[in-house]
Design an enzyme around this catalytic site. Sequence first.
Site, PDB file in Angstrom:
ATOM      1  N   GLU A  95     -18.392  16.724  28.621  1.00 47.77           N
ATOM      2  CA  GLU A  95     -16.877  16.914  27.899  1.00 47.77           C
ATOM      3  C   GLU A  95     -16.781  18.378  27.927  1.00 47.77           C
ATOM      4  O   GLU A  95     -15.692  18.837  28.226  1.00 47.77           O
ATOM      5  CB  GLU A  95     -17.055  16.349  26.504  1.00 47.77           C
ATOM      6  CG  GLU A  95     -17.063  14.924  26.347  1.00 47.77           C
ATOM      7  CD  GLU A  95     -15.562  14.542  26.699  1.00 47.77           C
ATOM      8  OE1 GLU A  95     -14.557  14.949  26.198  1.00 47.77           O
ATOM      9  OE2 GLU A  95     -15.572  13.478  27.637  1.00 47.77           O
ATOM     10  N   TYR A 134     -18.904   9.626  21.171  1.00 47.79           N
ATOM     11  CA  TYR A 134     -19.006   8.107  20.103  1.00 47.79           C
ATOM     12  C   TYR A 134     -20.513   7.950  19.980  1.00 47.79           C
ATOM     13  O   TYR A 134     -20.995   7.351  18.948  1.00 47.79           O
ATOM     14  CB  TYR A 134     -18.476   7.054  20.734  1.00 47.79           C
ATOM     15  CG  TYR A 134     -17.009   7.092  20.630  1.00 47.79           C
ATOM     16  CD1 TYR A 134     -16.098   8.083  20.071  1.00 47.79           C
ATOM     17  CD2 TYR A 134     -16.281   5.746  20.743  1.00 47.79           C
ATOM     18  CE1 TYR A 134     -14.776   7.992  20.205  1.00 47.79           C
ATOM     19  CE2 TYR A 134     -15.030   5.684  20.636  1.00 47.79           C
ATOM     20  CZ  TYR A 134     -14.079   6.664  20.360  1.00 47.79           C
ATOM     21  OH  TYR A 134     -12.849   6.510  20.402  1.00 47.79           O
ATOM     22  N   GLY A 135     -21.377   8.292  20.848  1.00 46.70           N
ATOM     23  CA  GLY A 135     -22.613   7.606  20.906  1.00 46.70           C
ATOM     24  C   GLY A 135     -23.568   8.043  19.789  1.00 46.70           C
ATOM     25  O   GLY A 135     -24.613   7.538  19.792  1.00 46.70           O
ATOM     26  N   CYS A 157     -23.606   4.524  30.769  1.00 55.07           N
ATOM     27  CA  CYS A 157     -22.416   5.457  30.304  1.00 55.07           C
ATOM     28  C   CYS A 157     -21.734   5.785  31.312  1.00 55.07           C
ATOM     29  O   CYS A 157     -22.190   6.456  32.382  1.00 55.07           O
ATOM     30  CB  CYS A 157     -23.328   6.750  29.492  1.00 55.07           C
ATOM     31  SG  CYS A 157     -21.974   7.985  28.889  1.00 55.07           S
ATOM     32  N   THR A 158     -20.476   5.806  30.960  1.00 52.01           N
ATOM     33  CA  THR A 158     -19.371   6.102  32.105  1.00 52.01           C
ATOM     34  C   THR A 158     -19.498   7.571  32.494  1.00 52.01           C
ATOM     35  O   THR A 158     -18.887   8.013  33.343  1.00 52.01           O
ATOM     36  CB  THR A 158     -17.953   5.341  31.615  1.00 52.01           C
ATOM     37  OG1 THR A 158     -17.840   6.372  30.424  1.00 52.01           O
ATOM     38  CG2 THR A 158     -18.016   4.260  31.686  1.00 52.01           C
ATOM     39  N   HIS A 159     -19.612   8.329  31.541  1.00 48.21           N
ATOM     40  CA  HIS A 159     -19.791   9.974  31.777  1.00 48.21           C
ATOM     41  C   HIS A 159     -20.893  10.395  32.898  1.00 48.21           C
ATOM     42  O   HIS A 159     -20.641  11.212  33.620  1.00 48.21           O
ATOM     43  CB  HIS A 159     -20.064  10.859  30.674  1.00 48.21           C
ATOM     44  CG  HIS A 159     -18.820  10.911  29.606  1.00 48.21           C
ATOM     45  ND1 HIS A 159     -18.597   9.916  28.894  1.00 48.21           N
ATOM     46  CD2 HIS A 159     -18.358  12.085  29.233  1.00 48.21           C
ATOM     47  CE1 HIS A 159     -17.620  10.519  27.751  1.00 48.21           C
ATOM     48  NE2 HIS A 159     -17.295  11.581  28.289  1.00 48.21           N
ATOM     49  N   CYS A 180     -15.851   2.489  28.006  1.00 48.52           N
ATOM     50  CA  CYS A 180     -16.990   3.179  27.301  1.00 48.52           C
ATOM     51  C   CYS A 180     -18.022   2.127  26.952  1.00 48.52           C
ATOM     52  O   CYS A 180     -17.796   0.979  26.531  1.00 48.52           O
ATOM     53  CB  CYS A 180     -16.281   3.617  26.079  1.00 48.52           C
ATOM     54  SG  CYS A 180     -17.282   4.339  25.011  1.00 48.52           S
ATOM     55  N   THR A 185     -20.436   2.587  25.019  1.00 46.46           N
ATOM     56  CA  THR A 185     -20.973   2.698  23.841  1.00 46.46           C
ATOM     57  C   THR A 185     -20.003   1.686  23.106  1.00 46.46           C
ATOM     58  O   THR A 185     -20.341   0.967  22.113  1.00 46.46           O
ATOM     59  CB  THR A 185     -20.694   3.826  23.352  1.00 46.46           C
ATOM     60  OG1 THR A 185     -21.367   4.796  24.013  1.00 46.46           O
ATOM     61  CG2 THR A 185     -21.306   4.277  21.763  1.00 46.46           C
ATOM     62  N   ASP A 227     -11.702   5.094  26.632  1.00 47.79           N
ATOM     63  CA  ASP A 227     -13.060   5.712  26.586  1.00 47.79           C
ATOM     64  C   ASP A 227     -13.173   6.628  25.619  1.00 47.79           C
ATOM     65  O   ASP A 227     -12.033   7.167  25.097  1.00 47.79           O
ATOM     66  CB  ASP A 227     -13.209   6.304  28.170  1.00 47.79           C
ATOM     67  CG  ASP A 227     -14.719   6.678  28.179  1.00 47.79           C
ATOM     68  OD1 ASP A 227     -15.603   5.844  28.603  1.00 47.79           O
ATOM     69  OD2 ASP A 227     -15.062   7.789  27.829  1.00 47.79           O
ATOM     70  N   SER A 228     -14.104   7.159  25.054  1.00 47.65           N
ATOM     71  CA  SER A 228     -14.338   8.218  24.284  1.00 47.65           C
ATOM     72  C   SER A 228     -13.702   9.649  24.709  1.00 47.65           C
ATOM     73  O   SER A 228     -13.621  10.283  24.016  1.00 47.65           O
ATOM     74  CB  SER A 228     -15.720   8.345  23.590  1.00 47.65           C
ATOM     75  OG  SER A 228     -16.516   8.891  24.769  1.00 47.65           O
TER      76      SER A 228
HETATM   77  N1  DGL Z   1     -18.832   7.456  27.918  1.00 45.53           N
HETATM   78  C1  DGL Z   1     -18.876   6.415  27.090  1.00 45.53           C
HETATM   79  C2  DGL Z   1     -20.114   5.434  27.338  1.00 45.53           C
HETATM   80  O1  DGL Z   1     -19.876   4.964  28.272  1.00 45.53           O
HETATM   81  C3  DGL Z   1     -19.322   7.272  25.637  1.00 45.53           C
HETATM   82  C4  DGL Z   1     -19.969   8.378  25.493  1.00 45.53           C
HETATM   83  C5  DGL Z   1     -19.917   8.888  24.181  1.00 45.53           C
HETATM   84  O2  DGL Z   1     -18.784   9.414  23.631  1.00 45.53           O
HETATM   85  O3  DGL Z   1     -21.047   9.368  23.483  1.00 45.53           O
HETATM   86  O4  DGL Z   1     -21.116   5.194  26.860  1.00 45.53           O
END
Ligand code: DGL
Length: 270
Positions: free
Chosen positions: A155, A38-39, A187-189, A69, A71, A6-7
């Site tokens: 984050e 990353y997004g 998004c996993t966050h 992730c 993304t 994941d990011s």
């Molecule tokens: N947690 C990631 C996702 O599921 C990436 C979020 C990011 O780094 O922008 O998209």
Amino acid sequence: MIALFDSGYGGLTVLKPIMEAMPEYDYLYLGDNERAPYGNHSDEIIKEFSEQAVEYLFKKGAKLIIFACNTASSVALRHVQEKYLKGGEENERKILGVLIPVAEEAISITKNQKVGVVGTKATINSKTYEKEIHQLNPHIKVYSKACPLLVPFIEEDWHKKPEAISILKKYLKPLKSCNIDALILGCTHYPLMIKDFNRIMGQKIKVLQSGQITAKKLKQYLQNHPEIESKLGKNKVKTFLTTGDPAKFKEFTEKHFGMKISTPQKVELS
Ligand code: DGL
């Protein structure tokens, strides 16, 4: 071993239910915290970062890599599968994403055929969720909304602050008026704010997180693919890697996931 990438911290929302469902395996988690989010990056950069992660994890001995992730799954999964699994290697190692199981689940639960998706800019711009959903059922209406400010708040561990909640409300307002009955957290966050999502969307909208759904599908997948399952180590070893600050990673993981972990190793991917 099973590796999750994941990011940053987001993939822990996928790792935890997977480990709970299948505690017998060895796990390796890689968070590219230093370069999150990353997004907001271009597809080229996301592909480059994803390639670096895949190369690193295969070198570490991973037989199965899960792109936790969304993304990376949306933008780079096909690309890395084509690049690293050609020439008969697909029976030796695998790279899987999280989008299809979640799309399938949304289709199975929506009653009014209206589904919302929230995610990073890159995920939403890629339209991957829409494409996957429409491939399975072209009649479903998909309403998408990018929420680019949420991942930086998470984050930083600022996602419980009133500023984060008020931004979330602004993002969700247009989706609430679309009469959706299911919302994919693409998004996993975002599951780190699940209580706020549920409260804002209300009881009539089912909010879907990829962690539990992926865990269930992965279990079935491993039952159907003994050629991969038999190669996974089963010593219950759990290793965490981060490109960011190892002490902060440990603190965040223990605070939000209730897992006691040893201090992660700091790694360089670039
Ligand atoms: N947690 C990631 C996702 O599921 C990436 C979020 C990011 O780094 O922008 O998209």
